[in-house]
Design a protein around this motif. Structure first.
Motif, PDB file in Angstrom:
ATOM      1  N   LEU A  62       8.877  -7.095  -3.203  1.00 35.06           N
ATOM      2  CA  LEU A  62       8.304  -6.353  -4.323  1.00 35.06           C
ATOM      3  C   LEU A  62       7.301  -5.341  -3.777  1.00 35.06           C
ATOM      4  CD1 LEU A  62       7.644  -9.402  -6.679  1.00 35.06           C
ATOM      5  CD2 LEU A  62       9.524  -7.766  -6.867  1.00 35.06           C
ATOM      6  N   SER A  63       7.105  -4.256  -4.490  1.00 38.14           N
ATOM      7  CA  SER A  63       6.217  -3.189  -4.015  1.00 38.14           C
ATOM      8  C   SER A  63       4.855  -3.293  -4.686  1.00 38.14           C
ATOM      9  CB  SER A  63       6.837  -1.813  -4.301  1.00 38.14           C
ATOM     10  OG  SER A  63       8.013  -1.643  -3.556  1.00 38.14           O
ATOM     11  N   ASP A  64       3.813  -3.405  -3.866  1.00 39.60           N
ATOM     12  CA  ASP A  64       2.439  -3.561  -4.336  1.00 39.60           C
ATOM     13  C   ASP A  64       1.609  -2.410  -3.784  1.00 39.60           C
ATOM     14  OD1 ASP A  64       0.014  -4.508  -5.235  1.00 39.60           O
ATOM     15  OD2 ASP A  64       0.157  -6.462  -4.270  1.00 39.60           O
ATOM     16  N   VAL A  65       0.609  -1.964  -4.539  1.00 37.92           N
ATOM     17  CA  VAL A  65      -0.256  -0.903  -4.032  1.00 37.92           C
ATOM     18  C   VAL A  65      -1.369  -1.458  -3.161  1.00 37.92           C
ATOM     19  CG1 VAL A  65       0.210   0.707  -5.895  1.00 37.92           C
ATOM     20  CG2 VAL A  65      -1.642  -0.951  -6.147  1.00 37.92           C
ATOM     21  N   LYS A  66      -1.584  -2.778  -3.196  1.00 36.92           N
ATOM     22  CA  LYS A  66      -2.653  -3.388  -2.405  1.00 36.92           C
ATOM     23  C   LYS A  66      -2.151  -3.633  -0.984  1.00 36.92           C
ATOM     24  CE  LYS A  66      -3.458  -7.064  -4.871  1.00 36.92           C
ATOM     25  NZ  LYS A  66      -2.168  -7.063  -5.588  1.00 36.92           N
ATOM     26  N   PHE A  67      -3.060  -4.035  -0.099  1.00 33.80           N
ATOM     27  CA  PHE A  67      -2.674  -4.257   1.287  1.00 33.80           C
ATOM     28  C   PHE A  67      -3.688  -5.144   1.981  1.00 33.80           C
ATOM     29  CE2 PHE A  67      -5.190  -0.335   1.207  1.00 33.80           C
ATOM     30  CZ  PHE A  67      -6.166  -0.615   2.146  1.00 33.80           C
ATOM     31  N   ILE A  68      -3.215  -5.819   3.019  1.00 33.16           N
ATOM     32  CA  ILE A  68      -4.069  -6.450   4.032  1.00 33.16           C
ATOM     33  C   ILE A  68      -3.498  -6.008   5.371  1.00 33.16           C
ATOM     34  CG2 ILE A  68      -4.904  -8.578   5.073  1.00 33.16           C
ATOM     35  CD1 ILE A  68      -4.539  -9.959   2.399  1.00 33.16           C
ATOM     36  N   ASN A  69      -4.236  -5.241   6.116  1.00 33.59           N
ATOM     37  CA  ASN A  69      -3.764  -4.699   7.380  1.00 33.59           C
ATOM     38  C   ASN A  69      -4.799  -4.915   8.473  1.00 33.59           C
ATOM     39  OD1 ASN A  69      -1.284  -3.612   6.420  1.00 33.59           O
ATOM     40  ND2 ASN A  69      -2.374  -1.847   5.574  1.00 33.59           N
ATOM     41  N   SER A  70      -4.336  -4.834   9.708  1.00 35.37           N
ATOM     42  CA  SER A  70      -5.286  -4.814  10.825  1.00 35.37           C
ATOM     43  C   SER A  70      -5.837  -3.409  11.014  1.00 35.37           C
ATOM     44  CB  SER A  70      -4.611  -5.309  12.104  1.00 35.37           C
ATOM     45  OG  SER A  70      -3.473  -4.518  12.400  1.00 35.37           O
ATOM     46  N   ILE A  71      -5.008  -2.404  10.800  1.00 32.58           N
ATOM     47  CA  ILE A  71      -5.443  -1.012  10.715  1.00 32.58           C
ATOM     48  C   ILE A  71      -4.628  -0.371   9.591  1.00 32.58           C
ATOM     49  CG2 ILE A  71      -6.217  -0.733  13.095  1.00 32.58           C
ATOM     50  CD1 ILE A  71      -3.552   0.410  13.842  1.00 32.58           C
ATOM     51  N   SER A  72      -5.183   0.630   8.941  1.00 32.05           N
ATOM     52  CA  SER A  72      -4.499   1.224   7.790  1.00 32.05           C
ATOM     53  C   SER A  72      -4.456   2.735   7.928  1.00 32.05           C
ATOM     54  CB  SER A  72      -5.199   0.832   6.488  1.00 32.05           C
ATOM     55  OG  SER A  72      -6.500   1.385   6.428  1.00 32.05           O
ATOM     56  N   ILE A  73      -3.492   3.350   7.246  1.00 32.62           N
ATOM     57  CA  ILE A  73      -3.352   4.807   7.261  1.00 32.62           C
ATOM     58  C   ILE A  73      -4.596   5.416   6.620  1.00 32.62           C
ATOM     59  CG2 ILE A  73      -1.971   6.746   6.464  1.00 32.62           C
ATOM     60  CD1 ILE A  73       0.442   4.877   6.433  1.00 32.62           C
ATOM     61  N   ARG A 105       6.145   0.005  -8.710  1.00 29.85           N
ATOM     62  CA  ARG A 105       5.190  -0.906  -8.089  1.00 29.85           C
ATOM     63  C   ARG A 105       4.428  -1.687  -9.148  1.00 29.85           C
ATOM     64  NH1 ARG A 105       4.581   3.954  -4.840  1.00 29.85           N
ATOM     65  NH2 ARG A 105       5.514   3.559  -2.792  1.00 29.85           N
ATOM     66  N   PHE A 106       3.711  -2.702  -8.669  1.00 24.58           N
ATOM     67  CA  PHE A 106       2.893  -3.501  -9.571  1.00 24.58           C
ATOM     68  C   PHE A 106       1.522  -3.704  -8.944  1.00 24.58           C
ATOM     69  CE2 PHE A 106       4.248  -6.710  -6.639  1.00 24.58           C
ATOM     70  CZ  PHE A 106       3.285  -7.715  -6.688  1.00 24.58           C
ATOM     71  N   LEU A 107       0.620  -4.235  -9.729  1.00 23.02           N
ATOM     72  CA  LEU A 107      -0.725  -4.558  -9.269  1.00 23.02           C
ATOM     73  C   LEU A 107      -1.077  -5.925  -9.833  1.00 23.02           C
ATOM     74  CD1 LEU A 107      -3.481  -3.560  -7.959  1.00 23.02           C
ATOM     75  CD2 LEU A 107      -4.133  -2.985 -10.300  1.00 23.02           C
ATOM     76  N   GLY A 133       0.777  -1.220   0.000  1.00 30.41           N
ATOM     77  CA  GLY A 133       0.000   0.000   0.000  1.00 30.41           C
ATOM     78  C   GLY A 133       0.809   1.271   0.000  1.00 30.41           C
ATOM     79  N   CYS A 134       1.921   1.329  -0.749  1.00 34.32           N
ATOM     80  CA  CYS A 134       2.781   2.522  -0.809  1.00 34.32           C
ATOM     81  C   CYS A 134       3.416   2.841   0.532  1.00 34.32           C
ATOM     82  CB  CYS A 134       2.004   3.730  -1.327  1.00 34.32           C
ATOM     83  SG  CYS A 134       1.366   3.508  -2.984  1.00 34.32           S
ATOM     84  N   GLY A 135       3.523   1.840   1.389  1.00 34.11           N
ATOM     85  CA  GLY A 135       4.160   2.006   2.689  1.00 34.11           C
ATOM     86  C   GLY A 135       3.151   2.008   3.818  1.00 34.11           C
ATOM     87  N   THR A 136       3.510   1.330   4.902  1.00 30.44           N
ATOM     88  CA  THR A 136       2.635   1.284   6.077  1.00 30.44           C
ATOM     89  C   THR A 136       3.481   0.984   7.304  1.00 30.44           C
ATOM     90  OG1 THR A 136       0.634   0.262   7.005  1.00 30.44           O
ATOM     91  CG2 THR A 136       2.145  -1.188   5.852  1.00 30.44           C
TER      92      THR A 136
END
Length: 834
Positions: free
Chosen positions: A590-601, A572-574, A89-92
């Motif tokens: 690898l850098s992805d724009v997607k994410f799975i987080n418990s909390i997100s920005i 990045r890739f998708l 997700g572009c960093g978290t």
């Protein structure tokens, strides 16, 4: 005592090896990511695939936790502290996610180990939990076998069996008996050494990875210590000291986490005005599934709508107890013995949590208290009530040695349990809908359930017979241990399909024969029966076409991942969910724009939802999974998703998405650069990861800044939340350049040359804690477009360094260091005085 402890430790180790032989000896795996190889492109997977009978949110460990474990381990091995994850997700934030568990010592050892050791770390949690449960019960004065069986009741309860590879759960579940053991030692010895050990145990609870479980574990510990101490005022000072030190040790995690809650989207909001703030009382467990609390086979087999790693009924239970454990607990109500007050304490506490989970008043009111109202206890409090009831059962076993009228009382639990089962069976609605039951029975779904129910009732009868006729026999504990061991084995879901799931009754039959021969003193026949039971258990695993998956690297080198590593660079890739789940990018680097987080920005969350929509409304927690899952039930498809991608391509381009990875059947109007097991399309409109703009608009906040993005050329114009005057238009100048010279998770080095002042934009997400240094001098980081990082630069050549060292972490380390110093000084001074 030391010899007994060693004996208990190795007996637990032996028992775990016998109950999970396919994992310990046969190369099978409990790693959650291997359970669903169809969720991403596998390298021609040849191993067994389990039928999804776990159905308890395997998605979280499989797609969220395991890849993050690999990332954290890689960072530790490279000498980098896991503060920031640049690949999702572009960093978290990584440490501040809390559930990443990067400060838990046991988790660190696992993360830096090779993948083929991970299964042994998973099983090691059972060993540690059982051993410290044993130590706690011995400290209460229970005999060896009662204490040992108490540990078995806990480590083979549903909290570990169902959630064995959900490590944010089992880390805290493992820390629970350590914490209670240290509390009891502090009460008995009341020394500064014990206070220091308790503070370390408190840190383990806090750092385990799940704040909701930690809350209930601390609640149990606090209430237990009050129960023990009551009015002994002299025992409180060291307890308070231990709590302060333990909290201090946890500050490097707690302060960044609390800081993150100010800037995050979460399904458990902290604002009292938020409509979801009372999650502690909403969605109580339906009574119709309560029968699985003591008969866990009842809802084991999958149905047509439960074929993916989705939450099932077990997610509302948090665990189960053995039916033999339930019998002992109810029997304990009728016995009078020395430790009855401990029995009543743990019974009331465990039962209170269960009744709270079912929404029963007044127990439900616990969910209205601060913090408890943010915690969903049906799943997360499972280990607390499992532990409490396991302790209550062990205390009953000890009480059997002290009473004489157990035969007269031993029949009462049978009547109570049978009546309870009939009532709960009626609540399942099966009897009210016989046509549906007959249909499912003919579809081979309910037959194993009926068999499992029968076996549970058979075990109940055998426990009754052992207690009634052999409670004073010298082989009573050994016989009960044998029965509970085979019962524990039988309850474990193994992913067998029909009819192999029914063959699991064969080892149990041999175990019952061994039990019969043991009580009849036919020891050789008993050993033969037990051996045949173990042999048949292993044989079922060998012949079944389904079962635990083979152990292998969950992150293999694939064709398209090699292509991305060679060609992606810093961009990045998708990829769609059917190809690659978001967090897997972290494991591959690898850098992805997607994410799975418990909390997100929060601002990235809103950007993804507004400009990169994949979920249109729906469940709040589901919004934390940006996976490209097609919402077929809303009339959408994977094709619709890619049409939406093309529509919003300029926003993906802003984030530096160079490649789009799709299934082979998808056709996009983009250059095709790879076509083997998948298709890889190149985005010709991809922005550089760093670039200069000189046209600036002003917005009051990040929300209004994102609202303006539809109206501007993102490559030439930026939206800021602070006034910045740039009187120069963008123009092509070949002598200007900006490029990333070095990129690490917590440090980005950029070299740039400008002919005129401008705004340098780094297309990584803005987050407090990042600092920027221009030619060694700290400057202000600006939030650009309500999302990204930027810094104002004057003309000339510059070295720009973005550096992540949040003050929340620094002050947390200072607090932890101070707490450690106080603890060591206290121990040293007290030892010198003595």
């Amino acid at each position: 005592m030391k010899k007994e402890n060693k004996k208990a430790f190795f007996l637990y180790l032996l028992l775990i090896c016998l109950i999970y032989p396919q994992v310990v000896f046969l190369g099978k795996s409990l790693i959650a990511s291997l359970y669903y190889p169809e969720e991403f492109i596998p390298p021609q997977y040849q191993g067994k695939k389990p039928l999804n009978i776990f159905n308890i949110d395997l998605g979280t460990p499989a797609f969220y936790e395991v890849p993050v474990n690999k990332l954290a381990g890689n960072m530790y091995l490279k000498g980098e502290f896991p503060l920031w994850n640049p690949y999702q997700g572009c960093g978290t934030p990584l440490l501040a996610q809390y559930s990443s568990r990067v400060l838990f010592p046991y988790q660190i050892l696992e993360d830096i180990s090779p993948y083929w050791l991970w299964d042994y770390f998973i099983l090691g949690r059972l060993l540690i939990s059982g051993f410290f449960t044993f130590l706690f019960l011995r400290l209460l004065g229970l005999n060896f076998f009662s204490s040992f069986l108490g540990g078995i009741f806990y480590i083979f309860s549903g909290s570990f069996v169902w959630f064995i590879n959900l490590e944010q759960f089992t880390n805290v579940a493992m820390a629970l008996p350590i914490f209670i053991y240290c509390l009891e030692r502090l009460y008995k010895f009341n020394s500064y050494k014990e206070a220091f050990l308790l503070s370390l145990a408190l840190f383990l609870v806090m750092a385990g990875g799940q704040p909701e479980i930690a809350l209930y574990v601390l609640f149990l510990g606090g209430v237990y210590y009050l129960f023990r101490v009551r009015f002994s005022v002299d025992k409180y000072p060291k307890f308070i000291l231990a709590c302060l030190l333990g909290s201090g040790f946890s500050l490097p995690l707690l302060i960044p986490f609390l800081e993150f809650t100010r800037y995050c989207f979460t399904a458990h909001p902290f604002s009292p005005a938020h409509p979801l703030v009372h999650i502690g009382t909403v969605s109580p467990t339906p009574l119709r599934i309560a029968i699985s609390l003591c008969m866990p086979k009842f809802f084991e087999m999958p149905t047509w709508f439960r074929i993916n790693p989705a939450n099932g009924v077990w997610d509302f239970l948090g665990g189960y107890i053995h039916i033999s454990c339930l019998y002992l607990i109810i029997l304990g109500l009728f016995l009078r013995y020395k430790n009855k007050k401990f029995f009543l304490f743990f019974l009331v506490f465990g039962l209170g949590i269960i009744l709270k989970n079912f929404g029963i008043i007044p127990f439900k009111w616990l969910g209205y208290l601060p913090l408890f109202r943010q915690s969903w206890s049906p799943r997360w409090a499972g280990c607390v009530w499992n532990f409490s009831l396991a302790i209550a059962a062990a205390l009953t076993l000890q009480g059997l040695e002290e009473v004489r009228n157990h035969k007269r009382l031993s029949l009462f639990p049978i009547f109570i349990i049978i009546g309870l089962i009939i009532y709960l069976f009626w609540q399942t609605n099966i009897l009210q809908n016989l046509h549906s039951f007959t249909f499912l029975f003919s579809d081979n779904i309910y037959f194993p359930v009926v068999l499992g129910t029968f076996i549970s009732l058979l075990i109940l009868c055998l426990v009754f017979l052992l207690v009634r006729f052999f409670a004073k026999d010298k082989f009573f504990y050994l016989s009960l241990l044998l029965l509970v061991g085979f019962e524990s084995w039988f309850y474990i879901p193994r992913g067998f399909g029909y009819p192999y799931c029914n063959f699991t009754v064969i080892p149990l039959i041999f175990g019952i024969l061994g039990l019969f021969f043991l009580v009849r003193r036919y020891f050789k026949l008993s050993l033969v029966s037990i051996f045949l039971g173990l042999f048949s258990a292993i044989s079922i695993h060998l012949i079944s076409p389904q079962g635990f998956p083979s152990r292998k690297n969950p992150f293999p080198s694939l064709g398209f991942t090699r292509f991305l590593k060679d060609n992606l660079g810093k961009k990045r890739f998708l990829a769609s969910q059917t190809i690659f789940f978001p967090n897997f990018a972290s494991a591959y680097g690898l850098s992805d724009v997607k994410f799975i987080n418990s909390i997100s920005i929060e601002w990235y969350q809103k950007f993804a939802e507004r400009l990169l929509p994949e979920r249109f409304g729906g469940w709040e927690a589901g919004r934390l999974w940006f996976t490209t899952i097609p919402l077929n039930w809303r009339g959408l498809s994977l094709y619709d998703y890619y049409q939406n991608l093309l529509k919003n391509l300029k926003y993906y381009s802003l984030l530096g998405v160079k490649y789009v990875v799709t299934p082979k059947g998808i056709i996009l109007p983009l250059p095709l650069v790879y076509t083997k097991e998948v298709k890889v399309y190149e985005n010709p409109y991809c922005f550089p990861r760093v670039f200069i703009v000189r046209d600036v608009l002003y917005a009051q906040n990040w929300q209004t800044a994102q609202d303006l993005l539809d109206k501007i050329d993102l490559r030439k114009t930026a939206v800021l939340e602070k006034p910045l005057t740039l009187n120069f238009l963008n123009s092509l100048n070949l002598r200007e350049f900006s490029y990333i010279k070095g990129y690490k998770p917590s440090k980005v080095l950029i070299e740039t040359q400008l002919e005129k002042p401008g705004l340098l934009i780094l297309t990584d997400v803005f987050y407090p804690g990042w600092r920027v240094y221009v030619d060694g001098k700290e400057e202000e980081i600006l939030r650009v477009d309500g999302l990204l990082r930027g810094v104002y630069l004057k003309e000339g050549k510059h070295e720009v360094v973005f550096f992540y060292r949040p003050w929340s972490f620094i002050w947390g380390c200072v607090g932890a260091g101070g707490s450690l110093l106080i603890g060591v000084l206290t121990l040293f001074l007290k030892r010198r005085d003595s």
